[in-house]
Design an enzyme around this catalytic site. Structure first.
Site, short mmCIF file in Angstrom:
data_model
loop_
_atom_site.label_atom_id
_atom_site.label_comp_id
_atom_site.label_asym_id
_atom_site.label_seq_id
_atom_site.Cartn_x
_atom_site.Cartn_y
_atom_site.Cartn_z
N CYS A 176 0.86 -1.17 0.00
CA CYS A 176 0.00 0.00 0.00
C CYS A 176 0.91 1.24 0.00
CB CYS A 176 -0.83 -0.09 1.28
SG CYS A 176 -2.14 1.08 1.39
N CYS B 154 -6.58 5.62 -7.50
CA CYS B 154 -6.09 6.22 -6.26
C CYS B 154 -6.15 7.73 -6.37
CB CYS B 154 -4.65 5.76 -5.98
SG CYS B 154 -4.10 6.34 -4.37
#
Ligand SMILES: Cc1cc2nc3c(=O)[nH]c(=O)nc-3n(C[C@H](O)[C@H](O)[C@H](O)COP(=O)(O)OP(=O)(O)OC[C@H]3O[C@@H](n4cnc5c(N)ncnc54)[C@H](O)[C@@H]3O)c2cc1C
Length: 427
Positions: A159, A353
């Site tokens: 991540c 994102c």
């Protein structure tokens, strides 16, 4: 009549419960089990890590929300799953039986794999709201007596977006306080290059993020394997592109936050056929476990192999857009199984994102997640900051009101339409 249990009530589990509720029959029972009484909006944690959000701003008490939707809610942690008996043993000693189970337990944070790492040791975290709140408090103390900062992601991390977000947010906050000139910042990452993101880059995320870091006077080191943290330094080894050791570093810091590697939660670990060696749940194209066909899994807890090995190990991110598609597929497949039909819905597994930097931000969209892709798009600007604020507002409202409408699908279609219109206008 079937009893469906969703284990975990984070971003994936909560949405899963809402979507299942829409699709299950009137006589079917739906139970959500989570070890925390509240939902936390994880994407806002980097803001809590500088005190821009308080815990109460980004959490929602789940019992009343679930009761309003007619969903049973049990606040209890899973101690052990017994898939052969269709039973979850809980920390309270109670057991819950299910006909179908959706595992949505997210990650266990593997801080203990590196000496001196994580909350309570020498570094801070924004992975959970409880950590981020403490980081925000320590941040105030740091600003009163500043020094060098190290932010990044260690080996095995998957991540990376929040690490970029947090380093830029810290930079923005320091500039607002007019003390940025007193703080050298270094970004240390296991990625082979800035902007790799565990995805082999998306569009020009390499050029874009390098340019933003240069612009903000943030130094970086890539291909880094962290060996240990001491009270005021990170000790790491830098590797070359062939995976050979290049240089040992000892980089001092007064404040540090690095993203850890993830693994599956202990309640699932070592269950043969259910999980891989790191405890991530194995799923097929329908989000279903091949060994236990009445078990589905969604979100960060599932196993996904990286597209290509990197000199220092990195994992693949599982972001909200992708999780939403897993949720939708599962919400259709379980009712089909209950009705005696085969599962047919497959998730799309795309990555979106929105990385906020506090004033502007960077966005990328990878469709599909792994290259070669049909859409490989990245962009940056003030609109991303506003987009992220809208994302938080919309999502919190959606969870509070129990709405099951897909967010990402709508957002992306609108954004792509705007980009196409702009391209057409500019010829
Ligand atoms: C700091 C950070 C920022 C992020 N920002 C973004 C972003 O901006 N956009 C984006 O798309 N993605 C983002 N992500 C990635 C991803 O979307 C989130 O991690 C998301 O929260 C994952 O959802 P999940 O449901 O899989 O896991 P989680 O949200 O972590 O939920 C897991 C749930 O399971 C519960 N649980 C755990 N163990 C047990 C147990 N034994 N028994 C019962 N319950 C248990 C937990 O309490 C939790 O409620 C971010 C991730 C992080 C760490």
């Amino acid at each position: 009549m079937a009893h469906v249990v969703v284990l975990g009530a984070g971003l994936g589990g909560t949405l899963q419960a809402y979507e299942l509720k829409e699709n299950l029959g009137k006589d079917d029972r739906l139970t959500v089990i989570s070890d925390k009484p509240y939902f936390q909006f994880t994407p806002s944690n980097p803001w809590a890590g500088v005190g821009w959000r308080k815990k109460e701003d980004i959490t929602i008490d789940l019992a009343p929300v679930m009761a309003r939707r007619g969903i049973e809610f049990l606040c209890d942690g899973a101690r052990r799953l017994h898939p052969g008996e269709n039973r979850i043993e809980l920390h309270s000693g109670r057991s819950v039986e299910y006909d179908y189970l959706v595992i949505a337990t997210g990650p266990e944070l593997a801080f203990d794999e590196i000496e001196g790492f994580g909350p309570g040791q020498y570094t801070h975290s924004v992975c959970q709201v409880e950590h981020a709140t403490v980081s925000g408090e320590r941040w105030e103390a740091f600003c009163a007596d500043p020094g060098p900062i190290v932010v990044g992601a260690v080996q095995g991390a998957s991540c990376f977006g929040p690490a970029y977000e947090y380093v830029m947010i810290l930079d923005t906050d320091l500039r607002r306080r007019k003390i940025r000139n007193q703080v050298p910042i270094t970004f240390v990452t296991s990625e082979p290059y800035v902007g790799h993101l565990g995805l082999g880059g998306v569009g020009d995320t390499k050029g874009m993020l390098e340019s933003i870091m240069r612009d903000r006077d943030i130094q970086w080191v890539t291909n880094a394997r962290v060996d240990r943290f001491t009270a005021d330094a990170v000790h790491f080894t830098e590797f070359d592109e062939e995976g050979q050791e290049k240089k040992a570093h000892e980089l001092p810091f007064k404040y540090s936050m690095m993203l850890p590697a993830f693994r599956g939660i202990p309640a699932l670990r070592d269950i043969e056929g259910l999980v891989n060696p790191r405890g991530f749940v194995i799923t097929d194209e329908f989000q279903r476990n091949p060994t236990y066909p009445n078990i589905f899994a969604i979100g960060v807890c599932i196993a996904i192999a990286p597209p290509k090995p990197t000199p220092v190990p990195t994992g693949v991110p599982k972001t909200g857009f992708m999780i939403e598609s897993m949720v939708t597929a599962t919400a259709h497949n379980i009712p089909r199984l209950i009705r005696g039909q085969d599962p047919v819905e497959e998730p799309t597994w795309n990555a979106l994102c929105l990385a906020d930097f506090g004033d502007r931000g960077a966005a990328f969209l990878a469709m599909p997640q792994n290259p070669p892709r049909n859409v490989n798009w990245s962009s940056e600007g003030r609109w991303v900051h506003w987009g992220k604020l809208a994302f938080e507002w919309y999502f919190m409202r959606k969870i509070r009101n129990g709405v099951s409408e897909p967010f990402y699908e709508k957002f992306i279609m609108n954004r792509l339409k705007i980009s196409k219109l702009k391209e057409a206008k500019n010829g």
